[in-house]
Design an enzyme around this catalytic site. Structure first.
Site, PDB file in Angstrom:
ATOM      1  N   GLY A   8       3.304  56.301  25.611  1.00  0.00           N
ATOM      2  CA  GLY A   8       3.740  55.346  26.753  1.00  0.00           C
ATOM      3  C   GLY A   8       4.198  54.128  26.566  1.00  0.00           C
ATOM      4  CG  ASP A  13      19.279  55.366  26.199  1.00  0.00           C
ATOM      5  OD1 ASP A  13      18.966  54.236  25.565  1.00  0.00           O
ATOM      6  OD2 ASP A  13      19.868  56.150  25.624  1.00  0.00           O
ATOM      7  CG  ASN A  52      11.449  51.840  18.651  1.00  0.00           C
ATOM      8  OD1 ASN A  52      11.246  50.995  18.123  1.00  0.00           O
ATOM      9  ND2 ASN A  52      12.370  52.809  18.606  1.00  0.00           N
ATOM     10  CG  LEU A  82       3.653  51.779  23.015  1.00  0.00           C
ATOM     11  CD1 LEU A  82       2.131  51.515  23.741  1.00  0.00           C
ATOM     12  CD2 LEU A  82       4.035  51.071  21.632  1.00  0.00           C
ATOM     13  N   GLY A  83       6.446  55.928  22.510  1.00  0.00           N
ATOM     14  CA  GLY A  83       6.592  57.282  22.244  1.00  0.00           C
ATOM     15  C   GLY A  83       5.484  58.170  23.096  1.00  0.00           C
TER      16      GLY A  83
END
Length: 337
Positions: free
Chosen positions: A231, A260, A198, A227-228
């Protein structure tokens, strides 16, 4: 294409704090924090990074090989994974320790404070890929091994054995970056076909290795950074960089296991020959289903739901590009417990 996933297998104990962690922190007292949060809910769910990814791959119609260590309490969990199409023949059952446990509290801003008890995971280092995979029949030999967070010695051993066996591997050090030193991280990453992190882990990886971003890209096939809510980003050594936005307007119920699920969707797409952008899009689509539910293995991976996400986020053409590759998905990834 057959994928093996080496990493943690755990039980998740998930709680929700109705306030904000940040409101409970006193800046002048951070050198001796002592906090207890009264939580409203407790959910006990199946988890562990490798098991979550294998569950997702199984739900998308693949038959992944799960590699990890568990305790004798694993029986009911194993049944669920097998029903999902996961091959558990690579799982070592400890006679001394219980299956690992992940204990996590999420606040109203989706921030998380967590602890992880390794338990039987410490014995994953005893799993020998040379025996498990090297002696397998050609049609049972994996085409890719994902090295996910696990006992650090197991991660290093399995990466080294992939190189010795000539099997492509993907590196996903993520949560274990905090435990690994620079030499270990460099060993896990160098030569990976895919590298997953991430955004925070990407910065930590650079700090640990002492490498620049270009140094990393010189050593891996493609670096995928989630990137949360923004995206994901994919970067290649040839200078190609693409950003794919997240599926919009998804209610955040529980962020556990979202990364995951992204990996499962991405790897399932690449296993079926989809291009990089389409693979990232499918990863984001599967991730959107997880974030709607509590727990990392309670989501619905049915093709119609994934295609609806793809259409909403990327348009009809993008959904139509991926639709033929989802035709084999006949299972629904609902909670079987």
């Amino acid at each position: 294409m057959r994928i093996a996933v080496s990493g943690s297998i755990a039980t998740d104990h998930l709680t929700v704090f109705p306030g904000r962690f940040a409101d409970q922190l006193v800046p002048s007292q951070l050198h001796h924090v002592s906090l207890s949060f009264l939580v409203d809910d407790l959910e006990v769910r199946r988890g562990g990074v490798a098991a979550n990814i294998a569950f997702g791959l199984g739900g998308l119609g693949l038959a992944p090989l799960l590699i990890g260590a568990v305790g004798t309490d694993f029986g009911p969990y194993e049944v669920v994974l097998k029903e999902q199409g996961v091959d558990t023949s690579g799982v070592l059952v400890s006679g001394e320790r219980q299956t690992a446990r992940f204990m996590c509290t999420t606040d109203q801003d989706a921030n998380q404070i967590a602890a992880f008890y390794a338990g039987a995971m410490a014995e994953a280092r005893d799993i020998d890929l040379t025996t498990l995979i090297g002696n397998a029949a050609p049609d049972a030999r994996p085409d890719l091994v994902l090295i996910a967070p696990n006992d650090p010695e197991a991660m290093l051993r399995h990466t080294r054995q992939c190189r010795e066996l000539g099997i492509p591997f993907a590196a996903d050090p993520s949560q274990q970056l905090a435990r690994l030193d620079g030499t270990q991280v460099r060993d896990l990453v160098d030569g990976a076909r895919w590298l997953f992190t991430n955004e925070y882990e990407a910065a930590l990886l650079l700090e640990r290795t002492g490498w620049t971003r270009d140094d990393v890209l010189d050593r891996v096939g493609t670096w995928i950074t989630t990137l949360g809510s923004h995206g994901a980003r994919a970067e290649c050594a040839d200078g190609t960089t693409l950003r794919v936005p997240a599926v919009p307007d998804v209610p955040v119920v529980d962020p556990t296991g979202v990364g995951d699920a992204f990996r499962a969707g991405f790897l399932a797409a690449t296993a079926r020959g989809l291009a990089l952008k389409a693979a990232v899009r499918l990863g984001c689509s599967v991730a959107a289903e997880v974030i709607r539910t509590v727990g990392s293995q309670s989501y619905d991976a049915a093709a119609d739901r994934l295609l609806a996400n793809l259409t909403a986020a990327y348009g009809t053409d993008a959904a139509e590009e991926i639709a033929p590759y989802l035709a084999v998905v006949t299972r629904e990834g609902g909670d079987s417990s």
